[in-house]
Design an enzyme around this catalytic site. Structure first.
Site, PDB file in Angstrom:
ATOM      1  N   ARG A  56       0.870  14.810   9.646  1.00  0.00           N
ATOM      2  CA  ARG A  56       0.200  13.994  10.667  1.00  0.00           C
ATOM      3  C   ARG A  56       0.831  14.227  12.036  1.00  0.00           C
ATOM      4  NH1 ARG A  56      -1.269   8.210   7.585  1.00  0.00           N
ATOM      5  NH2 ARG A  56      -1.520   9.189   5.541  1.00  0.00           N
ATOM      6  N   ASP A 101      -4.174   2.425  -4.871  1.00  0.00           N
ATOM      7  CA  ASP A 101      -2.794   2.419  -4.355  1.00  0.00           C
ATOM      8  C   ASP A 101      -2.420   1.123  -3.640  1.00  0.00           C
ATOM      9  OD1 ASP A 101      -4.140   2.725  -1.911  1.00  0.00           O
ATOM     10  OD2 ASP A 101      -2.606   4.049  -1.103  1.00  0.00           O
ATOM     11  N   GLU A 102      -3.093   0.024  -3.994  1.00  0.00           N
ATOM     12  CA  GLU A 102      -2.818  -1.244  -3.307  1.00  0.00           C
ATOM     13  C   GLU A 102      -2.691  -2.411  -4.272  1.00  0.00           C
ATOM     14  OE1 GLU A 102      -5.713  -2.060  -0.110  1.00  0.00           O
ATOM     15  OE2 GLU A 102      -5.734   0.122   0.090  1.00  0.00           O
ATOM     16  N   TYR A 129      -1.787  10.250  -2.608  1.00  0.00           N
ATOM     17  CA  TYR A 129      -1.985  11.443  -3.445  1.00  0.00           C
ATOM     18  C   TYR A 129      -0.946  12.519  -3.110  1.00  0.00           C
ATOM     19  CZ  TYR A 129      -6.675   9.678  -4.817  1.00  0.00           C
ATOM     20  OH  TYR A 129      -7.728   8.938  -5.306  1.00  0.00           O
ATOM     21  N   ASP A 162       0.864  -1.184   0.000  1.00  0.00           N
ATOM     22  CA  ASP A 162       0.000   0.000   0.000  1.00  0.00           C
ATOM     23  C   ASP A 162       0.903   1.237   0.000  1.00  0.00           C
ATOM     24  OD1 ASP A 162      -3.034   1.005   1.136  1.00  0.00           O
ATOM     25  OD2 ASP A 162      -1.321   2.286   1.600  1.00  0.00           O
TER      26      ASP A 162
HETATM   27  P1  TTP Z   1      -5.320   5.312   1.655  1.00  0.00           P
HETATM   28  O1  TTP Z   1      -4.386   4.216   1.234  1.00  0.00           O
HETATM   29  O2  TTP Z   1      -6.448   4.933   2.528  1.00  0.00           O
HETATM   30  O3  TTP Z   1      -4.537   6.463   2.433  1.00  0.00           O
HETATM   31  P2  TTP Z   1      -3.180   7.202   2.075  1.00  0.00           P
HETATM   32  O4  TTP Z   1      -2.435   6.480   1.005  1.00  0.00           O
HETATM   33  O5  TTP Z   1      -3.434   8.648   1.824  1.00  0.00           O
HETATM   34  O6  TTP Z   1      -2.388   7.132   3.449  1.00  0.00           O
HETATM   35  P3  TTP Z   1      -1.701   5.845   4.130  1.00  0.00           P
HETATM   36  O7  TTP Z   1      -0.225   6.163   4.162  1.00  0.00           O
HETATM   37  O8  TTP Z   1      -2.275   5.797   5.494  1.00  0.00           O
HETATM   38  O9  TTP Z   1      -2.011   4.635   3.309  1.00  0.00           O
HETATM   39  O10 TTP Z   1      -5.900   5.995   0.353  1.00  0.00           O
HETATM   40  C1  TTP Z   1      -5.162   6.123  -0.846  1.00  0.00           C
HETATM   41  C2  TTP Z   1      -5.571   7.417  -1.528  1.00  0.00           C
HETATM   42  O11 TTP Z   1      -6.964   7.373  -1.829  1.00  0.00           O
HETATM   43  C3  TTP Z   1      -5.352   8.645  -0.682  1.00  0.00           C
HETATM   44  O12 TTP Z   1      -4.035   9.173  -0.829  1.00  0.00           O
HETATM   45  C4  TTP Z   1      -6.418   9.569  -1.166  1.00  0.00           C
HETATM   46  C5  TTP Z   1      -7.550   8.646  -1.615  1.00  0.00           C
HETATM   47  N1  TTP Z   1      -8.623   8.576  -0.597  1.00  0.00           N
HETATM   48  C6  TTP Z   1      -9.673   9.480  -0.670  1.00  0.00           C
HETATM   49  O13 TTP Z   1      -9.724  10.292  -1.591  1.00  0.00           O
HETATM   50  N2  TTP Z   1     -10.648   9.439   0.272  1.00  0.00           N
HETATM   51  C7  TTP Z   1     -10.654   8.549   1.287  1.00  0.00           C
HETATM   52  O14 TTP Z   1     -11.572   8.554   2.116  1.00  0.00           O
HETATM   53  C8  TTP Z   1      -9.570   7.596   1.364  1.00  0.00           C
HETATM   54  C9  TTP Z   1      -9.520   6.598   2.482  1.00  0.00           C
HETATM   55  C10 TTP Z   1      -8.583   7.659   0.412  1.00  0.00           C
HETATM   56 CA    CA Z   2      -2.125   4.195   1.050  1.00  0.00          CA
HETATM   57 CA    CA Z   3      -4.927   2.146   0.316  1.00  0.00          CA
END
Ligand code: TTP
Ligand code: CA
Ligand code: CA
Length: 571
Positions: free
Chosen positions: A85, A145-146, A48, A43
């Protein structure tokens, strides 16, 4: 079985959405693999934000958030950098709130097109990572992103040819792994991890897992070198465990789950943390059986769980409690569906047909573009068009009735998709509100193209596929509310509540991406750092230096991009 128990069981299954059997989205156990697998879940960190930091390197190492454009309170945050954060900035905040807690924060607007967020730049960035990861094993793109990777073959090969125990040099990034069996707070942690990875007396499963840890560490360094993105990962014997731990240590870290650690790990894990137990099934476990953690499930026999939730889900629960999961990594680099949506919160709700039509037209235009580019780049055709909406009736804000999702065969061509989507909307509205001409308001709309298949190679006319069915929405509307795979994703924009753009398995390949795959216009790679097996080292050497004194929670540190941040975080 006593009569009373039977009743209770039926009720539990019903309230969990299982009804009489295993309909709908109730999880089902898959057969266990014969041989141990090595599965990774990766992940990307604050994804973004990382994409925006690559576009504008001045943002690296800075507290940064991506916001959706909004004139209200500075927009809603959708991604937050780890530096931000530290100040307490959260995704649920508005831009103004974030500035209050972190005055130095950089807010970057999400790109906009057709009056809504345009996620192409993020989708394409995700595809770059998928392209790298898929070189090592079966690869499933799970979200924007996974990724899941099946590294079993690669791990077996490594074990035969160059196991960690035989080489005098262990890949440095691998020695930074978090191993669930090992204490994380001891001084010589890396030495312990190294010893674990190189144990000659380990069992076959653990040896494979150690190879998996080395492979994932190498891949993460490669992703960083080639895309400038850091990611976190979980490495385990199945998808479920890999996913559960991939976010446990972030950012830019990986976590390994040896079989011997599974029982302790699951014992205290709240059931709601499991993907399939986040909804009604998880609530039923808590309310009907008093099960709070996955470990609590161990108190029930398989038969008992089957009595409550049916044969398949009962077995799935029994296996889940023991950390078993047979679910395979799918071989899929492209999205399962394409969706575009938008929310219209509060005063922005749509209250008449012409405003619904105007928004549906925009959403369908984008959807049409994306399925066309999927067709030309990937020779894939989507078969089903689905409309999802959320609605409320005037003076019935808490009305429980949901706007039904509607589907029909998908016809290619923007005009046809727009026409069919509007018919799906009318049909849903009719079911929702009957023929009464009362007031309604729509708070979200989305259109999805699904049931995507590859055009068989050697086919000389793709037209016969995309012309598709002669029927259109007026003759073939289906109620798709019970079709679990048609998960809508909605682009929440300009909302009063915490803002979010959530995209599940939706990551179209656009024209830009076609160019990327062909190697044209690919982003400049970072120069490789010779002899480096460590992400920390890489970051500290290759990021543009931005010497600047900043105050991090009272910790004054000289900033040199994320590398410095990671070091200071680790103390
Ligand atoms: P996530 O993988 O949930 O979060 P993240 O990558 O920003 O942070 P982390 O390091 O904790 O993984 O989401 C991936 C992208 O999807 C995130 O950068 C922006 C988008 N997103 C949204 O637009 N709205 C949301 O509610 C979530 C959860 C994610
Ligand atoms: Ca992520
Ligand atoms: Ca994710």
């Amino acid at each position: 079985i006593e009569k009373g128990e039977r009743k209770r069981g039926a009720r539990a299954a019903e309230s969990a959405g299982g009804g009489g059997g295993e309909r709908g989205a109730m999880p089902v156990a898959r057969p266990e693999p014969q041989e141990p697998r090595v599965i990774a879940h990766l992940d990307l960190d604050c994804f973004y934000v990382q994409v925006e930091q690559r576009r504008n390197p001045a943002l690296r190492g800075q507290p940064t958030a991506v916001v959706q454009y909004n004139d209200w309170k500075g927009g809603g945050l959708i991604a937050v950098s780890y530096e931000a954060r530290k100040f307490g900035v959260k995704r649920s905040m508005r831009g103004d709130e974030a500035k209050n807690v972190c005055p130095g924060i950089n807010l970057v607007q999400v790109p906009v097109s057709r009056d809504k967020a345009d996620l192409n730049v993020y989708r394409n960035a995700g595809s770059e990572v998928v392209a790298i990861l898929s070189t090592k094993g079966k690869c499933e793109r799970a979200s924007i992103d996974e990724v899941y990777l099946d590294l079993t073959d690669a791990a077996k090969e490594m074990l035969l040819e160059s196991p960690p125990e035989s080489s005098e040099f262990t890949f440095e990034e691998a020695t930074k792994s978090n191993i669930l069996d090992l204490p994380s707070d001891v001084g010589d942690r890396e030495e312990n991890v190294k010893a674990w990875l190189c144990r000659a007396d380990a069992n076959y499963q653990d040896k494979l897992l150690a190879c998996g840890a080395v492979l994932v560490a190498q891949l993460r360094v490669k992703v960083l070198e080639e895309t400038q993105f850091t990611c976190s990962a979980g490495i385990a014997h199945n998808k479920m465990l890999a996913k559960l731990v991939s976010g446990m240590h972030k950012p830019a870290q990986q976590t390994v789950v040896p079989s011997s650690s599974v029982q302790d790990f699951l014992a205290s894990l709240p059931v709601k943390k499991m993907k399939q137990l986040g909804g009604k099934l998880g609530s039923s476990l808590q309310d009907d059986l008093g099960v709070k953690t996955v470990g609590d499930l161990l108190g029930f026999t398989e038969e008992k769980l089957q009595e409550y939730y049916g044969v398949n889900t009962g077995t799935w629960l029994w296996k889940t409690a023991r950390g078993f999961s047979g679910e395979e990594v799918e071989d899929r680099l492209l999205p399962k569906s394409h969706g575009c949506g938008k929310t219209f919160p509060g005063p922005k709700a749509l209250k008449n047909h012409s405003s619904v039509k105007s928004w549906l037209d925009k959403l369908c235009e984008e959807l049409s573009e994306r399925i066309q580019s999927d067709l030309s780049c990937n020779k894939r055709v989507a078969q089903t068009l689905t409309l999802h909406a959320r609605a409320s009736k005037e003076n019935e804000c808490n009305s429980m009735k949901k706007f039904p999702s509607k589907s029909c065969p998908l016809r290619y061509g923007t005009g046809k998709i727009q026409e069919d989507a509007m018919k799906l909307f009318e049909s849903g509205l009719h079911d929702f509100w009957g023929s009464r001409s009362a007031r309604w308001s729509i708070t979200s709309l989305s259109v999805t193209a699904s049931k995507i298949f590859d055009i068989p190679s050697g086919t000389n006319s793709i037209l016969k596929y995309i012309k598709g069915p002669s029927s259109n929405a007026s003759t073939a509307i289906l109620d798709s509310s019970s079709t679990p795979e048609l998960t809508p994703f909605v682009v929440h924009e300009e909302q009063c509540e915490p803002s979010s753009i959530k995209e599940e398995c939706d990551n179209s390949i656009s024209a830009t991406q076609c160019r990327l795959i062909e190697g044209k216009g690919a982003p400049k790679k970072l120069s490789k750092v010779q002899g480096t097996g460590s992400i920390l080292k890489f970051l500290s050497q290759s990021q543009p230096a931005q010497h600047e004194k900043r105050n991090f929670d009272g910790l004054i540190c000289s900033h040199q991009g994320p590398g410095e941040f990671f070091r200071s975080k680790r103390g």
